[in-house]
Scaffold this motif. Structure first.
Motif, PDB file in Angstrom:
ATOM      1  N   LEU A 265      18.884  11.834  46.640  1.00 27.88           N
ATOM      2  CA  LEU A 265      19.316  12.541  47.841  1.00 27.88           C
ATOM      3  C   LEU A 265      20.109  13.796  47.469  1.00 27.88           C
ATOM      4  O   LEU A 265      20.751  13.859  46.420  1.00 27.88           O
ATOM      5  CB  LEU A 265      20.181  11.636  48.708  1.00 27.88           C
ATOM      6  CG  LEU A 265      19.478  10.422  49.330  1.00 27.88           C
ATOM      7  CD1 LEU A 265      20.504   9.439  49.875  1.00 27.88           C
ATOM      8  CD2 LEU A 265      18.537  10.875  50.444  1.00 27.88           C
ATOM      9  N   THR A 266      20.055  14.780  48.358  1.00 29.86           N
ATOM     10  CA  THR A 266      20.859  15.988  48.201  1.00 29.86           C
ATOM     11  C   THR A 266      21.826  16.071  49.375  1.00 29.86           C
ATOM     12  O   THR A 266      21.406  16.044  50.539  1.00 29.86           O
ATOM     13  CB  THR A 266      19.978  17.247  48.160  1.00 29.86           C
ATOM     14  OG1 THR A 266      19.109  17.168  47.030  1.00 29.86           O
ATOM     15  CG2 THR A 266      20.835  18.504  48.033  1.00 29.86           C
ATOM     16  N   PHE A 267      23.107  16.150  49.045  1.00 23.75           N
ATOM     17  CA  PHE A 267      24.145  16.229  50.069  1.00 23.75           C
ATOM     18  C   PHE A 267      24.817  17.594  50.003  1.00 23.75           C
ATOM     19  O   PHE A 267      25.143  18.087  48.918  1.00 23.75           O
ATOM     20  CB  PHE A 267      25.204  15.147  49.854  1.00 23.75           C
ATOM     21  CG  PHE A 267      24.673  13.739  49.897  1.00 23.75           C
ATOM     22  CD1 PHE A 267      24.345  13.141  51.101  1.00 23.75           C
ATOM     23  CD2 PHE A 267      24.482  13.014  48.724  1.00 23.75           C
ATOM     24  CE1 PHE A 267      23.852  11.841  51.147  1.00 23.75           C
ATOM     25  CE2 PHE A 267      24.000  11.718  48.747  1.00 23.75           C
ATOM     26  CZ  PHE A 267      23.680  11.126  49.968  1.00 23.75           C
TER      27      PHE A 267
ATOM     28  N   ARG B 194      28.932  10.186  44.988  1.00 27.27           N
ATOM     29  CA  ARG B 194      28.615  10.389  43.568  1.00 27.27           C
ATOM     30  C   ARG B 194      28.583   9.046  42.827  1.00 27.27           C
ATOM     31  O   ARG B 194      27.750   8.812  41.957  1.00 27.27           O
ATOM     32  CB  ARG B 194      29.638  11.321  42.941  1.00 27.27           C
ATOM     33  CG  ARG B 194      29.498  11.516  41.452  1.00 27.27           C
ATOM     34  CD  ARG B 194      28.149  12.136  41.093  1.00 27.27           C
ATOM     35  NE  ARG B 194      28.110  13.543  41.459  1.00 27.27           N
ATOM     36  CZ  ARG B 194      26.990  14.241  41.590  1.00 27.27           C
ATOM     37  NH1 ARG B 194      25.820  13.649  41.401  1.00 27.27           N
ATOM     38  NH2 ARG B 194      27.032  15.517  41.917  1.00 27.27           N
ATOM     39  N   LYS B 195      29.493   8.152  43.214  1.00 27.28           N
ATOM     40  CA  LYS B 195      29.547   6.840  42.580  1.00 27.28           C
ATOM     41  C   LYS B 195      28.370   5.965  43.022  1.00 27.28           C
ATOM     42  O   LYS B 195      27.759   5.265  42.206  1.00 27.28           O
ATOM     43  CB  LYS B 195      30.867   6.155  42.932  1.00 27.28           C
ATOM     44  CG  LYS B 195      31.055   4.794  42.285  1.00 27.28           C
ATOM     45  CD  LYS B 195      32.418   4.201  42.641  1.00 27.28           C
ATOM     46  CE  LYS B 195      32.612   2.837  42.013  1.00 27.28           C
ATOM     47  NZ  LYS B 195      33.947   2.250  42.378  1.00 27.28           N
TER      48      LYS B 195
ATOM     49  N   ARG C 265      22.409  15.105  44.250  1.00 26.33           N
ATOM     50  CA  ARG C 265      22.939  16.454  44.055  1.00 26.33           C
ATOM     51  C   ARG C 265      23.914  16.733  45.189  1.00 26.33           C
ATOM     52  O   ARG C 265      23.645  16.398  46.352  1.00 26.33           O
ATOM     53  CB  ARG C 265      21.826  17.501  44.038  1.00 26.33           C
ATOM     54  CG  ARG C 265      20.935  17.405  42.811  1.00 26.33           C
ATOM     55  CD  ARG C 265      19.966  18.577  42.710  1.00 26.33           C
ATOM     56  NE  ARG C 265      20.640  19.870  42.666  1.00 26.33           N
ATOM     57  CZ  ARG C 265      21.272  20.360  41.594  1.00 26.33           C
ATOM     58  NH1 ARG C 265      21.327  19.626  40.481  1.00 26.33           N
ATOM     59  NH2 ARG C 265      21.837  21.541  41.624  1.00 26.33           N
ATOM     60  N   ILE C 266      25.021  17.363  44.851  1.00 22.22           N
ATOM     61  CA  ILE C 266      26.018  17.701  45.855  1.00 22.22           C
ATOM     62  C   ILE C 266      26.272  19.202  45.807  1.00 22.22           C
ATOM     63  O   ILE C 266      26.728  19.746  44.787  1.00 22.22           O
ATOM     64  CB  ILE C 266      27.326  16.913  45.633  1.00 22.22           C
ATOM     65  CG1 ILE C 266      27.065  15.418  45.858  1.00 22.22           C
ATOM     66  CG2 ILE C 266      28.428  17.421  46.562  1.00 22.22           C
ATOM     67  CD1 ILE C 266      28.285  14.533  45.701  1.00 22.22           C
ATOM     68  N   LEU C 267      25.929  19.866  46.897  1.00 21.30           N
ATOM     69  CA  LEU C 267      26.105  21.307  47.047  1.00 21.30           C
ATOM     70  C   LEU C 267      27.339  21.553  47.910  1.00 21.30           C
ATOM     71  O   LEU C 267      27.588  20.814  48.862  1.00 21.30           O
ATOM     72  CB  LEU C 267      24.870  21.941  47.687  1.00 21.30           C
ATOM     73  CG  LEU C 267      23.512  21.527  47.085  1.00 21.30           C
ATOM     74  CD1 LEU C 267      22.365  22.245  47.794  1.00 21.30           C
ATOM     75  CD2 LEU C 267      23.469  21.808  45.592  1.00 21.30           C
TER      76      LEU C 267
ATOM     77  N   VAL D  38      24.042  17.326  55.556  1.00 19.84           N
ATOM     78  CA  VAL D  38      25.116  18.302  55.409  1.00 19.84           C
ATOM     79  C   VAL D  38      26.337  17.761  56.148  1.00 19.84           C
ATOM     80  O   VAL D  38      26.268  17.476  57.347  1.00 19.84           O
ATOM     81  CB  VAL D  38      24.721  19.679  55.975  1.00 19.84           C
ATOM     82  CG1 VAL D  38      25.933  20.623  55.985  1.00 19.84           C
ATOM     83  CG2 VAL D  38      23.596  20.298  55.152  1.00 19.84           C
ATOM     84  N   PHE D  39      27.438  17.614  55.417  1.00 17.98           N
ATOM     85  CA  PHE D  39      28.681  17.102  55.982  1.00 17.98           C
ATOM     86  C   PHE D  39      29.620  18.270  56.307  1.00 17.98           C
ATOM     87  O   PHE D  39      29.965  19.043  55.415  1.00 17.98           O
ATOM     88  CB  PHE D  39      29.383  16.167  54.992  1.00 17.98           C
ATOM     89  CG  PHE D  39      28.706  14.841  54.800  1.00 17.98           C
ATOM     90  CD1 PHE D  39      29.183  13.705  55.448  1.00 17.98           C
ATOM     91  CD2 PHE D  39      27.594  14.723  53.965  1.00 17.98           C
ATOM     92  CE1 PHE D  39      28.565  12.471  55.270  1.00 17.98           C
ATOM     93  CE2 PHE D  39      26.976  13.497  53.778  1.00 17.98           C
ATOM     94  CZ  PHE D  39      27.462  12.368  54.439  1.00 17.98           C
TER      95      PHE D  39
END
Length: 369
Positions: free
Chosen positions: A5-7, A24-25, A31-33, A68-69
């Motif tokens: 997943l990409t967040f 992340r854990k 992936r975190i953008l 997207v948060f």
């Protein structure tokens, strides 16, 4: 659910940082953008291995995000959503972490993003704020309210529910309007009351500061949340104004009632006032799932001699028990124990009780729920 997943995160404070670290854990290959105006926050997130890339609001890579948060303050989220909206991909779901849903939902509707939006509110927090204080532990066993629009896919709601459950929270799906009234009663109003009580004691204290000196025990317990960010709570009061005013009117009315009963020395009614509160309070579930976090605290008597506190700290450290805070309890009107020790988790509290009891210490009180 996709394997990788990409967040995307817009803003990365206490809650956003805690969610990002938890994701992340739970999903090591994700992936975190990140968009943040704070270079220091980005540097910390990159150094922690939490963030992969830094984006600006007009970067077309937002379209690659599964979720997207929006993690900026409530009012700021509206403006940021407007900026990033053109970059939202056809399969991207936008969510937020604000404790008020009405304003962001209005913005979503005006931008035509109803098929892409699921409101979110992890009912967790701390008296401290900012990414530097973020920690996945604060999310554990906290309710995570999801408030989807009527047009968003049920499959995506279920997927996000599974994601927030995977980071240790308890998902709860509510209508946005009901959410705002509920949080107004059990989170927003208590913060107003707590701040008002602290300000009252400040104004009523004498020149020597005697009230401040002895303020501990019950007073510190019920006013702990007044250490929260004034910027955040100003915005919450303005964005959930209608619900807060309604509930504040009801609260003022209840204060006027008990004031009259005390004035008239109505013994039975005064007793009923406290008994009703006691019975309802004791019916609460013994969990850490509310917006005003449980304190995991024990108090214990210690000898007044050099090294006494260091000995306890050494015992707990030797058992790998992490202490959040430790200090002398000068006002013991409502609780016994000269030393007050606070922990991050219930498990640490229970372990501390076992090991300290084994070493001959008498524990007077346990977690304050």
């Amino acid at each position: 659910m996709k394997a990788n997943l990409t967040f995307g995160f817009i803003g990365l404070g206490l809650i956003g940082g805690s969610i990002a670290k938890a994701l992340r854990k739970a999903y090591p290959k994700c992936r975190i953008l990140l968009f943040t105006r704070s270079e220091s926050t980005y540097a910390m997130a990159l150094g922690d291995g939490v963030a992969d890339e830094k984006l600006d609001l007009h970067d077309d890579r937002w379209a690659k995000c599964d979720y997207v948060f929006l993690c900026a303050p409530v009012e700021t989220n509206n403006a940021l959503l407007s900026d990033v909206a053109p970059q939202i991909g056809p399969d991207t779901i936008v969510t937020d972490v604000g404790s008020v849903k009405g304003p962001i939902l209005d913005e979503v509707i005006s931008l035509g993003l109803e098929e892409h939006f699921i409101g979110g509110h992890p009912m967790a927090g701390s008296e401290r704020y900012g990414y530097a204080n973020s920690n996945p532990v604060i999310l554990e066993n906290a309710y995570y309210i999801l408030a989807p629009t009527d047009k968003v896919s049920r499959a995506r709601v279920d997927e996000l529910r599974d994601i927030v459950e995977s980071i240790g929270t308890i998902p709860l799906i509510l209508d946005a309007g009901l959410h705002d009234y509920v949080t107004g009663a059990i989170s927003h109003l208590p913060h107003v009351i707590s701040a008002a009580l602290v300000n009252l004691v400040h104004d009523e204290d004498n020149a020597d500061g005697i009230m401040k000196l002895v303020a501990a025990g019950g007073f510190k317990d019920i006013t702990r949340i007044s250490s929260s960010s004034p910027d955040i709570w100003q915005q919450i009061c303005l964005t959930n104004k209608t619900n807060i005013l309604t509930l504040l009117d009801h609260y003022v009315s209840s204060l006027e009632t008990i004031r009259d009963e005390i004035s008239r020395t109505e013994e039975k009614r005064i007793h009923e006032f406290f008994e009703k509160a006691r019975a309802y309070r004791e019916s609460f579930t013994n969990s850490n799932a509310g917006p005003i976090k449980t304190e995991y605290v024990i108090t214990v008597d210690i000898a007044d001699k050099p090294g006494a506190i260091a000995t306890i700290a050494s015992i707990l450290s030797g058992e790998s028990i992490n202490i959040k805070n430790i200090g002398i309890n000068h006002n013991r009107e409502f609780q016994q124990g000269a030393l007050r020790i606070e922990f991050y988790r219930k498990e640490d509290t229970e372990a501390a009780i076992r090991v300290m009891t084994k070493h001959g210490y008498v524990i007077h009180s346990k977690d304050n729920t």
